[in-house]
Structures are given as C-alpha cells and as structure tokens.
Design a protein around this motif. Structure first.
Motif, short mmCIF file in Angstrom:
data_model
loop_
_atom_site.label_atom_id
_atom_site.label_comp_id
_atom_site.label_asym_id
_atom_site.label_seq_id
_atom_site.Cartn_x
_atom_site.Cartn_y
_atom_site.Cartn_z
N GLY A 157 -5.66 -5.94 0.55
CA GLY A 157 -6.01 -6.72 -0.63
C GLY A 157 -7.49 -6.80 -0.90
N GLU A 178 6.09 -5.67 -7.11
CA GLU A 178 5.55 -6.86 -6.44
C GLU A 178 5.62 -6.70 -4.92
OE1 GLU A 178 6.55 -10.34 -9.73
OE2 GLU A 178 7.93 -10.02 -8.04
N GLU A 204 -3.99 -8.08 -5.90
CA GLU A 204 -3.31 -6.79 -5.72
C GLU A 204 -3.52 -6.25 -4.31
OE1 GLU A 204 -3.57 -4.97 -10.26
OE2 GLU A 204 -5.04 -4.32 -8.75
N ARG A 263 -3.25 -2.33 -2.28
CA ARG A 263 -3.05 -0.89 -2.39
C ARG A 263 -2.36 -0.39 -1.12
NH1 ARG A 263 -6.99 -2.35 -5.54
NH2 ARG A 263 -7.46 -1.17 -7.45
N VAL A 273 -0.13 0.53 -6.20
CA VAL A 273 -0.82 -0.73 -6.44
C VAL A 273 0.23 -1.78 -6.79
CG1 VAL A 273 -2.58 -1.94 -7.76
CG2 VAL A 273 -2.87 0.49 -7.24
N LEU A 274 0.32 -2.81 -5.96
CA LEU A 274 1.35 -3.84 -6.14
C LEU A 274 0.71 -5.21 -6.34
CD1 LEU A 274 3.78 -2.79 -3.24
CD2 LEU A 274 3.80 -2.02 -5.63
N THR A 275 1.41 -6.04 -7.08
CA THR A 275 0.95 -7.41 -7.31
C THR A 275 1.43 -8.31 -6.18
OG1 THR A 275 1.04 -7.10 -9.71
CG2 THR A 275 1.02 -9.37 -8.88
#
Length: 436
Positions: free
Chosen positions: A125, A99, A147, A149, A75-77
């Motif tokens: 997203g 990120e 976010e 995935r 899970v990235l911002t």
C-alpha cells in the motif's frame, strides 16, 4: 523369608498381579500432564473454527490478480483491515470485484475472498516496490484504505487455513490410554476442554536405609558413604511418570524405620526401600517388616525372597498399612538397586497409571566385546552396556560388580544373559533392554 528361589518373571508377575490401576479422577488441564486418559475425548468444534489466513497480506478474489506481475501489477482498492480476533470486515461487508482487505495471520477470511496474497507479493500500500512487512495500523492507519499493488497471481484457497482442516466435530481427539503430554494438552485446550478424566500420577516414596549413609554436601567421616540410591531411585520414579518423594537415609534401627514408613503412608501409592534386605546382622528392612501384616487379611505383609538373578538376588515385596500400600524392598548396592527398580518398580508404577505397556522396550543386538562374557549358571544376569541402533550392536560398560555406579552412569542399556548361558562370545545375538 521364603526359601524358594524365584525367577525374575515370577517375581514380576507376582508384583503386577497385586498392583491395580489407581482410581480415575477429573483434573484441570494444567494438573493432568503425565496422566493417562481413561475415556475417549471427542471433538465438539471444528479446528480451525473458521477459514483464516496463514499469512500477513491481503484477502483477494483470484480473478482480480490473474496475470499480475511487477511490471503490470493488479491495482486493488483496500476496503478495510482484518486483525486476528476480529469478526471480519466492518458491517459484514463482502469483498467485491477489484477490492482487497488487509488481513493478518489467523484472522477470518472475509466473505467474497478466495485467497490471500502475502504482503511480500505486494507494495504494502505504499505505492513503491515490493514490501518487506506489513505496516502497523497504529503507525499507518491509512494502510487499511487506499490502494495496493499486487505483483503475483494466486490460486484459489492459497494461504487459507480451511475450517475443520485440523479436526471436525465428531472426530476422535484422543483415545483412552493416551498419556497427556504438552501436545495433548494443547489439543484439549484448542477444542475447549478445561478438564479431563485420568488416572493420577502415582505417588512414590523412596526410603534408603543404612547408618553408614551421609547426605551429599555433608562431610564424610570414616566408614561413611554418600547416599546415592535415594537420589537415583527418586529420579527414576519421576522418569517413570510418578510423583516422587525422597526420604533421607534412615539409620539401622527397626523401630525407627517402621515408624518412618508408617508416617509416609499418607502420601504413598507405593513405597520403595533400598538396603537392608540381605542376610547380614544389620539388615534392618527385613527386621522391621518381616512381621508386618494383618492376620485377617491373607497376603498382607512383606515377603523377602531370593531371585535367580545377578545383580539383585535379595528382594522383598508385599503390602503395608490400612490401605495395603504396595512396598518393594530393593537391595542396597547401587547397581543392584537401580536394576531392580527398572525390572520391578518401574512396571509397578506404570501399572498404577493404567498403561498397557509397562516394561522398557527390548531389542536384539550383536554383542561387541573384547572377550567372552561369563555368567553364573541358573541366574539371569544383567550387565551394563551401550547400544548402537545403527550398527545393531551392544558393548559392555564396566564389569559385573554391583557397586560400579560409574559404569551405570555411562550406559544406556542392559545386556541380558539368560539363566542357561554361562558364557557369551563376541558376536552373540543378545537381548537388550533399552534404558533411554
């Protein structure tokens, strides 16, 4: 008219010895298609000019997606959106740990990113399952934030087109002698070239002669035939790389033909006539051009010859007008005319373009025929045929008559029987000139 019997090779050598490549000019790219480069073109910028994405997806750090799968996604911002044509992330921000940035195909890779994850490997997203496509920024502006995935890991530099991976500054883009076609124009444009120095495409004027000729689409009356030669030879000139101009058939009047040719010289780098070069009472080309020439310029004028070939025995060659424009006078029978064009005019056009290879390619092939082919002694015969590259064979099409244009239309090669061959049995190894 010369009483000497010329060989095919002697006639061609005489033509190529007199034809000089056209002077180079600088042309815009869109005008240079079909022309020949006269100087090397060097690369001044890298292609691509920057690292960019080859996929729509997310720019990431490799460590952040290591071990990711659909059950336990990374899970990235999402910190921004990078479109093709943009400078990258706003404020030249670098991608930090944890990120990602949405990135489109062709967009520059942001600082800190090591690879691109295709959107299909993510939830796009949405917080749901695997995405099919990237959501439009206009329809979902929130997609540039929030976010994402990621369901699969990537290796370093995955889906990244590296700067200079195509060409680098100092590389040779195109060498002198290259023919400018669509891919070459694309490369030149991609490296920023708007013009190139080339030899221009030769301008060829094709004139058919004969009072019996009627233009296609008109009504045939007694003793008339359609003018096919001017159409075939104009098409052949274009196929050779020239800019071709077709002049409607000229009647059997020497003064009219001479005036027509003189009027056409302003737009001609080479003139081709067809018909009127034999020994008949109405062979107007010989009558009109036999006396043409400048006494103060040795070698000017038109020389009419007999060649040791079949078909195409009567030929004419020389120069005309103040600029000594080359003129090739071909026989009027359709097959004789076309074969003469392939053997003599096409090489002259290619020589004007500055090409090194001016002749059609030749191969050796096994003759496949129902019976032996006969050929007159002392003449080089050119027969129509179809070539089978896979089998290495050539098969005759039609007979040897110089009027059999239908056979010519169904052939893709010329079978060459040398001067010393009077009979070629099936299975004979023969020379073949490829026409396509």
């Amino acid at each position: 008219m010369s009483s000497t019997i010329w060989s095919v090779d002697e006639h061609l050598d005489d033509i190529l010895g007199a034809v000089r490549p056209l002077e180079p000019i600088e042309l815009q790219l869109h005008d240079a298609q079909g022309c020949v480069l006269v100087e090397d073109v060097m690369v001044e910028i890298a292609l691509p000019p920057f690292d960019n994405s080859s996929m729509d997806g997310y720019a990431v750090r490799v460590a952040d997606v290591e071990g990711a799968d659909e059950e336990f996604p990374a899970v990235l911002t999402v910190i921004g959106d990078i479109a093709a044509g943009s400078d990258g992330l706003a404020g030249d921000r670098s991608l930090g740990p944890g990120e990602a940035a949405r990135i489109m195909t062709g967009a520059p890779l942001p600082a800190g990113a090591e690879a691109v994850v295709p959107v299909e490997w993510t939830d796009g997203g949405t917080g749901g399952g695997p995405a099919d496509t990237m959501r439009s920024l206009r329809e979902a502006p929130e997609g540039a934030g929030g976010e994402v995935r990621v369901h699969r890991p990537v290796e370093a530099r995955a889906h990244v087109r590296a700067r200079g991976s195509d060409v680098k500054p100092g590389d040779l883009a195109l060498s002198a002698g290259s023919v400018i076609g669509p891919p070459q124009i694309g490369l030149l444009a991609a490296i920023g070239r708007s013009t190139v120095k080339v030899r221009p495409r030769p301008r060829v004027v094709v004139i058919s002669t004969g009072s019996e000729l009627v233009q296609p689409g008109e009504e045939l009356t007694g003793g008339r035939i359609y003018d096919s030669n001017s159409f075939a030879l104009t098409a052949a000139a274009k196929d050779a790389g020239a800019i071709a101009y077709r002049v409607g058939a000229v009647t059997d009047d020497a003064d009219t033909l001479r005036a027509t040719i003189e009027d056409q010289l302003i737009r001609a780098d080479i003139v081709v006539t067809t018909g009127g070069v034999s020994v008949g009472a109405y062979d107007v080309v010989k009558e009109a051009l036999s006396s043409v020439g400048d006494e103060d310029e040795p070698g000017s004028g038109i020389d009419f010859r007999k060649l040791a070939m079949q078909p195409g025995k009567p030929q004419g060659f020389g120069s005309i007008g103040p600029d000594h424009t080359p003129l090739l006078a071909l026989p009027g029978n359709p097959v004789s005319s076309y074969i003469s064009f392939e053997l003599f005019v096409r090489p002259a056009i290619r020589a004007l373009m500055g090409l090194k290879e001016v002749n059609r390619p030749t191969v050796r092939a096994t003759l496949e025929a129902d019976k032996a082919l006969s050929s007159p002694s002392g003449r080089r015969q050119f027969l129509r045929g179809t070539y089978d590259a896979e089998a290495g064979t050539v098969t005759p099409v039609g007979g040897s008559g110089s009027h059999l244009i239908a056979a010519l239309a169904h052939s893709d090669a010329l079978i060459v029987l040398p001067e010393d061959v009077t009979s070629a049995e099936p299975g004979t190894d023969t020379e073949v000139i490829l026409l396509r």
